[in-house]
Design a protein around this motif. Structure first.
Motif, PDB file in Angstrom:
ATOM      1  N   PHE A  99       0.856  -1.184   0.000  1.00 15.59           N
ATOM      2  CA  PHE A  99       0.000   0.000   0.000  1.00 15.59           C
ATOM      3  C   PHE A  99       0.894   1.238   0.000  1.00 15.59           C
ATOM      4  O   PHE A  99       1.958   1.253   0.622  1.00 15.59           O
ATOM      5  N   THR A 100       0.451   2.270  -0.687  1.00 15.81           N
ATOM      6  CA  THR A 100       1.165   3.542  -0.617  1.00 15.81           C
ATOM      7  C   THR A 100       0.931   4.157   0.771  1.00 15.81           C
ATOM      8  O   THR A 100      -0.031   3.787   1.462  1.00 15.81           O
ATOM      9  N   PRO A 101       1.776   5.125   1.183  1.00 19.57           N
ATOM     10  CA  PRO A 101       1.549   5.751   2.494  1.00 19.57           C
ATOM     11  C   PRO A 101       0.149   6.346   2.626  1.00 19.57           C
ATOM     12  O   PRO A 101      -0.490   6.243   3.679  1.00 19.57           O
ATOM     13  N   TRP A 102      -0.348   6.984   1.551  1.00 19.12           N
ATOM     14  CA  TRP A 102      -1.685   7.565   1.611  1.00 19.12           C
ATOM     15  C   TRP A 102      -2.744   6.476   1.738  1.00 19.12           C
ATOM     16  O   TRP A 102      -3.702   6.607   2.501  1.00 19.12           O
ATOM     17  N   SER A 103      -2.593   5.383   0.982  1.00 16.96           N
ATOM     18  CA  SER A 103      -3.562   4.283   1.073  1.00 16.96           C
ATOM     19  C   SER A 103      -3.532   3.640   2.449  1.00 16.96           C
ATOM     20  O   SER A 103      -4.578   3.254   2.977  1.00 16.96           O
ATOM     21  N   ARG A 104      -2.343   3.518   3.005  1.00 15.46           N
ATOM     22  CA  ARG A 104      -2.249   2.946   4.355  1.00 15.46           C
ATOM     23  C   ARG A 104      -3.042   3.808   5.345  1.00 15.46           C
ATOM     24  O   ARG A 104      -3.785   3.300   6.181  1.00 15.46           O
ATOM     25  N   LEU A 105      -2.854   5.130   5.200  1.00 13.70           N
ATOM     26  CA  LEU A 105      -3.530   6.031   6.136  1.00 13.70           C
ATOM     27  C   LEU A 105      -5.039   6.006   5.918  1.00 13.70           C
ATOM     28  O   LEU A 105      -5.814   5.904   6.883  1.00 13.70           O
ATOM     29  N   TRP A 106      -5.483   6.128   4.667  1.00 10.61           N
ATOM     30  CA  TRP A 106      -6.900   6.278   4.358  1.00 10.61           C
ATOM     31  C   TRP A 106      -7.681   4.966   4.493  1.00 10.61           C
ATOM     32  O   TRP A 106      -8.790   4.941   4.995  1.00 10.61           O
ATOM     33  N   ARG A 107      -7.098   3.850   4.033  1.00 12.27           N
ATOM     34  CA  ARG A 107      -7.841   2.595   3.970  1.00 12.27           C
ATOM     35  C   ARG A 107      -7.626   1.701   5.182  1.00 12.27           C
ATOM     36  O   ARG A 107      -8.469   0.850   5.472  1.00 12.27           O
ATOM     37  N   ILE A 108      -6.505   1.865   5.871  1.00 11.39           N
ATOM     38  CA  ILE A 108      -6.205   0.936   6.967  1.00 11.39           C
ATOM     39  C   ILE A 108      -6.233   1.644   8.328  1.00 11.39           C
ATOM     40  O   ILE A 108      -6.919   1.195   9.262  1.00 11.39           O
ATOM     41  N   ILE A 109      -5.505   2.745   8.435  1.00 13.25           N
ATOM     42  CA  ILE A 109      -5.303   3.352   9.749  1.00 13.25           C
ATOM     43  C   ILE A 109      -6.503   4.199  10.188  1.00 13.25           C
ATOM     44  O   ILE A 109      -7.057   4.006  11.278  1.00 13.25           O
ATOM     45  N   LEU A 110      -6.939   5.126   9.328  1.00  9.98           N
ATOM     46  CA  LEU A 110      -8.020   6.027   9.737  1.00  9.98           C
ATOM     47  C   LEU A 110      -9.336   5.309  10.036  1.00  9.98           C
ATOM     48  O   LEU A 110     -10.005   5.630  11.026  1.00  9.98           O
ATOM     49  N   PRO A 111      -9.759   4.322   9.211  1.00  8.87           N
ATOM     50  CA  PRO A 111     -11.017   3.646   9.557  1.00  8.87           C
ATOM     51  C   PRO A 111     -11.003   3.026  10.944  1.00  8.87           C
ATOM     52  O   PRO A 111     -12.020   3.009  11.639  1.00  8.87           O
ATOM     53  N   GLN A 112      -9.828   2.517  11.344  1.00  5.63           N
ATOM     54  CA  GLN A 112      -9.761   1.897  12.665  1.00  5.63           C
ATOM     55  C   GLN A 112      -9.618   2.928  13.784  1.00  5.63           C
ATOM     56  O   GLN A 112     -10.096   2.707  14.898  1.00  5.63           O
ATOM     57  N   SER A 113      -8.954   4.032  13.477  1.00  5.28           N
ATOM     58  CA  SER A 113      -8.741   5.024  14.525  1.00  5.28           C
ATOM     59  C   SER A 113      -9.938   5.953  14.697  1.00  5.28           C
ATOM     60  O   SER A 113     -10.173   6.468  15.794  1.00  5.28           O
ATOM     61  N   LEU A 114     -10.728   6.151  13.626  1.00  6.87           N
ATOM     62  CA  LEU A 114     -11.850   7.084  13.724  1.00  6.87           C
ATOM     63  C   LEU A 114     -12.825   6.685  14.822  1.00  6.87           C
ATOM     64  O   LEU A 114     -13.329   7.536  15.563  1.00  6.87           O
ATOM     65  N   ILE A 115     -13.108   5.411  14.904  1.00  9.97           N
ATOM     66  CA  ILE A 115     -14.095   4.983  15.893  1.00  9.97           C
ATOM     67  C   ILE A 115     -13.596   5.232  17.318  1.00  9.97           C
ATOM     68  O   ILE A 115     -14.383   5.480  18.224  1.00  9.97           O
ATOM     69  N   ASN A 116     -12.259   5.190  17.492  1.00  8.46           N
ATOM     70  CA  ASN A 116     -11.702   5.504  18.812  1.00  8.46           C
ATOM     71  C   ASN A 116     -11.716   7.007  19.097  1.00  8.46           C
ATOM     72  O   ASN A 116     -11.646   7.423  20.252  1.00  8.46           O
ATOM     73  N   MET A 117     -11.773   7.809  18.018  1.00 11.05           N
ATOM     74  CA  MET A 117     -11.775   9.266  18.214  1.00 11.05           C
ATOM     75  C   MET A 117     -13.148   9.797  18.599  1.00 11.05           C
ATOM     76  O   MET A 117     -13.249  10.852  19.224  1.00 11.05           O
ATOM     77  N   VAL A 118     -14.205   9.094  18.185  1.00 10.20           N
ATOM     78  CA  VAL A 118     -15.541   9.674  18.325  1.00 10.20           C
ATOM     79  C   VAL A 118     -15.920   9.997  19.774  1.00 10.20           C
ATOM     80  O   VAL A 118     -16.382  11.118  20.046  1.00 10.20           O
ATOM     81  N   PRO A 119     -15.767   9.071  20.735  1.00  6.07           N
ATOM     82  CA  PRO A 119     -16.156   9.443  22.115  1.00  6.07           C
ATOM     83  C   PRO A 119     -15.408  10.662  22.663  1.00  6.07           C
ATOM     84  O   PRO A 119     -16.048  11.598  23.173  1.00  6.07           O
ATOM     85  N   PRO A 120     -14.057  10.719  22.545  1.00  3.42           N
ATOM     86  CA  PRO A 120     -13.397  11.944  23.039  1.00  3.42           C
ATOM     87  C   PRO A 120     -13.748  13.177  22.232  1.00  3.42           C
ATOM     88  O   PRO A 120     -13.826  14.287  22.791  1.00  3.42           O
TER      89      PRO A 120
END
Length: 220
Positions: free
Chosen positions: A122-143
């Motif tokens: 994966f490119t760095p952008w794809s890693r961030l957009w497709r792998i990292i952000l989807p998993q981290s977004l749900i952790n961001m919502v409560p705070p």
């Protein structure tokens, strides 16, 4: 004055409070993502700039930041109306706290996910957009929900630069009628209702993101 006369005036102030909140929230969210991701992935000079922004706005008073933007910047030739100054000051302040939420949520993604994405080329952008952000977004919502409520409460500061928000209306009415208990009781109730509505919306968003993640990413 009767409650039936007080309530419409306070609701006018609540409408102004909601407008400031709706304008400040996107500013704070954008700054949170920019500063948080910059601290993680940008070159060192940019990381340092983001760090200075975060530490400065978390380490100083939101009220003084508001005063600086509204009262001091005109001495340097930058005149802002009260509404614009309020949105910028609140956005900068809450955005600094949000940046740490973004950074923490991204760092909480297991390293194996990064390694798997690299292994799959994966490119760095794809890693961030497709792998990292989807998993981290749900952790961001409560705070982020908590920060949004903090932002809503911080809007009361704008009454000190003459904006007719809920707090300003309440103070004006209390001075005029001396019905302090009734007026500030209503104000507490209105702030509480707004906070509960926001908490409910963020719970809905968290549930929606959870379902999207189960289906495989942000596009689901």
């Amino acid at each position: 004055m009767e409650l039936s006369e007080l309530t419409p005036i306070l609701l006018q102030g609540a409408w102004v409070t909601l407008k400031i909140l709706c304008l400040s929230l996107p500013v704070a969210g954008a700054l949170a993502f920019i500063a948080g991701l910059t601290r993680l992935f940008a070159p060192t000079p940019l990381r340092q700039i983001a760090r200075v922004y975060i530490e400065f706005f978390r380490g100083t008073s939101a009220l003084i930041q508001l005063y600086w933007i509204y009262f001091v910047l005109p001495f340097f030739g930058l005149n802002l109306d009260a509404m614009t100054a309020s949105v910028i000051a609140l956005g900068l302040n809450i955005g600094a706290y949000g940046a740490e939420v973004v950074r923490g949520a991204v760092l909480a993604v297991p390293k194996g996910q990064y390694e798997a994405a690299v292994a799959l080329n994966f490119t760095p952008w794809s890693r961030l957009w497709r792998i990292i952000l989807p998993q981290s977004l749900i952790n961001m919502v409560p705070p982020f929900g908590n920060l949004a409520i903090e932002l809503m409460k911080a809007t009361s500061l704008v009454s000190l630069i003459t904006i007719g928000d809920l707090t300003y209306k309440a103070k004006t009415l209390a001075d005029a009628t001396l019905q302090v208990g009734e007026i500030f009781g209503l104000v507490l109730l209105i702030y509480f209702v707004m906070a509960q509505a926001m908490a409910y919306l963020f719970r809905l968003l968290e549930a929606r993101l959870g379902r999207g993640l189960d289906r495989g990413g942000l596009r689901s």
